[in-house]
Structures are given as C-alpha cells and as structure tokens.
Design a protein around this motif. Sequence first.
Motif, short mmCIF file in Angstrom:
data_model
loop_
_atom_site.label_atom_id
_atom_site.label_comp_id
_atom_site.label_asym_id
_atom_site.label_seq_id
_atom_site.Cartn_x
_atom_site.Cartn_y
_atom_site.Cartn_z
N PHE A 67 -16.45 11.04 -9.56
CA PHE A 67 -15.97 12.13 -8.70
C PHE A 67 -14.78 11.63 -7.91
O PHE A 67 -14.74 10.49 -7.46
N HIS A 68 -13.81 12.50 -7.73
CA HIS A 68 -12.55 12.16 -7.07
C HIS A 68 -12.69 12.32 -5.56
O HIS A 68 -13.27 13.29 -5.07
N MET A 69 -12.15 11.38 -4.81
CA MET A 69 -12.21 11.46 -3.35
C MET A 69 -11.56 12.75 -2.83
O MET A 69 -12.04 13.35 -1.86
N ALA A 70 -10.47 13.18 -3.47
CA ALA A 70 -9.82 14.42 -3.03
C ALA A 70 -10.78 15.60 -3.09
O ALA A 70 -10.78 16.46 -2.21
N ARG A 71 -11.60 15.64 -4.12
CA ARG A 71 -12.56 16.72 -4.26
C ARG A 71 -13.71 16.58 -3.25
O ARG A 71 -14.22 17.58 -2.73
N SER B 106 -7.35 2.11 -3.59
CA SER B 106 -6.32 2.31 -2.58
C SER B 106 -6.05 3.79 -2.35
O SER B 106 -5.93 4.24 -1.21
N ARG B 107 -5.96 4.55 -3.43
CA ARG B 107 -5.75 5.99 -3.31
C ARG B 107 -6.85 6.65 -2.50
O ARG B 107 -6.60 7.45 -1.60
N ASP B 108 -8.11 6.31 -2.80
CA ASP B 108 -9.23 6.93 -2.11
C ASP B 108 -9.28 6.53 -0.64
O ASP B 108 -9.59 7.35 0.24
N MET C 14 0.82 -1.20 0.00
CA MET C 14 0.00 0.00 0.00
C MET C 14 0.86 1.26 0.00
O MET C 14 0.52 2.26 -0.62
N SER C 15 1.97 1.21 0.69
CA SER C 15 2.81 2.39 0.79
C SER C 15 3.41 2.77 -0.55
O SER C 15 3.86 3.88 -0.76
N ALA C 16 3.37 1.83 -1.51
CA ALA C 16 3.96 2.11 -2.81
C ALA C 16 3.06 3.02 -3.66
O ALA C 16 3.50 3.60 -4.63
N ILE C 17 1.79 3.12 -3.30
CA ILE C 17 0.88 3.97 -4.03
C ILE C 17 0.94 5.36 -3.42
O ILE C 17 0.45 5.61 -2.32
#
Length: 453
Positions: free
Chosen positions: A260-264, A314-316, A79-82
């Motif tokens: 929709f992007h989680m960051a947004r 994983s990013r989200d 996971m840390s690689a992402i």
Amino acid sequence: MLSVRRLKPVLLALSLLIIAYNLMPDIAPLDIHQEKAIAQGFHVVSEDDGHSDLSAKKQHAFIQRLRNNLESQPKINNMSAINITPIVDGLSKQILPTDEDLPQKAEGHSNTERKGNQTSRQTRLILLGYMRTGSSSTGAMIRRHRSVFYWYEPLHSLEYYFTTRGRLDNIPMKNRTAREEFTNSDMALGNISAILKCDIDRLYRNILLDGFLSFSKVTSQQIHCFKAADSAGSWNACTHAMSATCHRDYSVVAVKTIRFHMARALALVQSDPDVKIVHLVRDPRAVLLSRRKLGFCNWTDLANEASYLCSRMSRDLKLALAARDTLKGRYLLKRYEDTASSPVEAMDLLYSFVGLVSSAEDQAFARNLSKSSKQIKPCPTCKGAVYKAKEISQVWRKSIAHKDAQTISGLCQDVMELLGYRKDFASKKALKNLAVPAVQKPHRSVVQFMDIF
C-alpha cells in the motif's frame, strides 16, 4: 483463407491465452470501469462519481498543506533530490474518499457502535511497512488483543492478479513498475478503505478466498464460510455475517500490509478521523540481507536493489513529514531495532496508540517473540535465532561483507541519517563488533513521531 503455416502462430497464441486463463487466480469478472482502470494506469473512473463542495474544499486544503510543508522540509544529504511533488500533484487530481463518496453500509452499521449503554468508536489502523521490516511480528503483537479485528496482507492475491494479468513470464516481486502502480491504485485504496470500515461486501472475491486469511484468527474463522458458499445468496450471507461481527465485537480494525502506498494511506487519514498509521522501518542493510536469504533480493545488482528500497522509504517519510499537521497523534514511526531491543515497551506503545491495554500474557508473548527460534504463527517468515534482545536487530552485521554494507549506506544516506542509523563503519572489524552501536538518535524532524525507549 489462411494457410496452415500462417495458422500455426495463431493457434499457438490461442493456446497460450487458454493456459493463461486457466492459471489465473479465482476472481470476480471485471466490470467496464475496472477494465478502464487497468487500461488507464489503475485510475478508476465512474460516471456517477461526485463530491460535495465541503469534501472538495477539505481535499484541496489538505493538498495545499502538503505542498507548503514540502518547502520547509529539512535538507538531509541528498533527500531533496527525491521529488515527491508529482505524487502530491497526482493526489490533487485523484479522488480522496469521503463517507459521501463510498457506498452506504448495511442498516445499523456505522463507526459509532452501541454496546450496552455505552457508545464507542472503532479505531482503524494501517500497519504500513516493507518486506522484512518486522511488519509480520508487529502484526502478531496487535492481533493478540481480543478487541482487534486483524487482517494479514489482504492485498496479496489482488496484487498478484493485477501485476500478472496477461503476462505469463511476469513475477510480481520483480515487476516494480506494476507493483508501484498497484500500491497507488484506486483498487488498492478502495479495498483497504472497505476493510477498515468493515464493508466486506465491497471486497473482491479473491481477497476473501486467499489463504493469507488463515494467518489471522478472526479472518480464518470466516474463510470456511466463503469457500463453502455455492450461490450468490450464501456468499452474501457470509459477507453480512463477517461485517456484523467486525462492527459489533471489535473496537480496532487493523490491516498489516507491505502493498500500500503512503500517499493513499494519507488520503484515508485525511478523509476519516478514525484512521491511524504505524509506519514500520528498519536499517536498509538488514532489510536487503534478509531479503537475500529468502531469495527476494538480486545481490548481483545490489546498487539497484538499495536504490529502489531507499527511494520508497524516503518518499514515504517525506510524505509523512509534509503532512505532519494532519498526522499529529495519528502517525507512529517505529524502528524494528527499538522493538527488538525493548519488545514489551514497544507493545505497550502500540496498544496505547490505538486505545488498548496489554495484559501480562501479551507482554510475555512480546518478550518471546524477540527470542524465539521457532516459526511464529501466524507469521510465516518470522523465524530467527536465539540472541540477547539487544543483539537481535544487529546480527546482520556478522554476515554482510563490509563493501556491500558501504554500498548500501552510500545509496541510502538520507534515509539512514533521518532514521538514526550509523552510515559508516571504518573497517570490517568495526562492522562485526556489535559493541559499536549501529542505531543512533534519529533526526529531530522525525522525533515527534517516535518514542525511543
């Protein structure tokens, strides 16, 4: 003077441009700032953008918390690689919307509405999922309540337009770079923000003409007004009526979206105390197999498909975990498998999360939703077979090849461990045996965001 031979390619190019123009969805003309947005990676710039010192301090503090929390993330396999640090850095350079930055609503419209002698606040809910994670069926649950103003995939036509602009051979579902740019664009953010605030006059024209509005009872009642509008005045009358209805008659405004992007979404949570997120996830093996059956997964390039899906998930998840202090009480992580096995409990949890109470009719609908063999309206892709409730979410195991399941789990180890999905089945027989559970206890870092039945 050009010769006839040299002129032919020019005429052909002009013909293609004319054809492309005629094939474009109906949309309001772009202004200069929107054209710049497309040219500069969808980052909208405006000469009169400004922020108060207070909002800037809040935004910087939020970004710093994200950075600090990233360092304390649990190390789960690869996971840390992402790396999502660039996303966080990008957020710090973008505009996080506040009430001061957005256009003022029409007189009398605010998030605190008067009903009789009581004052109530609207809850703004984002149902954020991925294709084939149960977002439509979850949306069907929430839309039933008479207090919910529900939107089904409002970014659908807008995504199509911006990801195909000028490229006739581009299919939105296959152009991942363009789709990622759109989901994280100011254009997507601005329209979701406007929807949640009932600011209908700020929406793009084609959103209000999209056939997807018919998949929600409250929005389908409005689409006829917009289609019949034959002047700017009648169009404005439609937007005003829809805004007034949204503000006056509903305590919850809900948007279901896979675009929709989680960051947004986190930016909206940070800037608006009434925004909440329900994050919908599912076993990646089931997701990809379901997409394949609909023609939305290239099974001959399964490794690439799995990598793309799981990197998004994983990013989200990492973004949500990094923002855990801000999200306390405002973020709910829901596994499709838990909803399928305990639909009534899932509905009660969803309703409670936004301050609603389910009726006996609502609970009966939830039970039938997980067992129906018919297409569920307004859920055009919700058609399944009749199984016992606990088996519904596991039927993919009967039709996927053991080697394909192993390929996906090998590329999605971090997501599967985090969410509690069994990664390995020793044999084809074990994979097909539904008595062997594929859903296990999730990682401790996400338990705080879940309610396992």
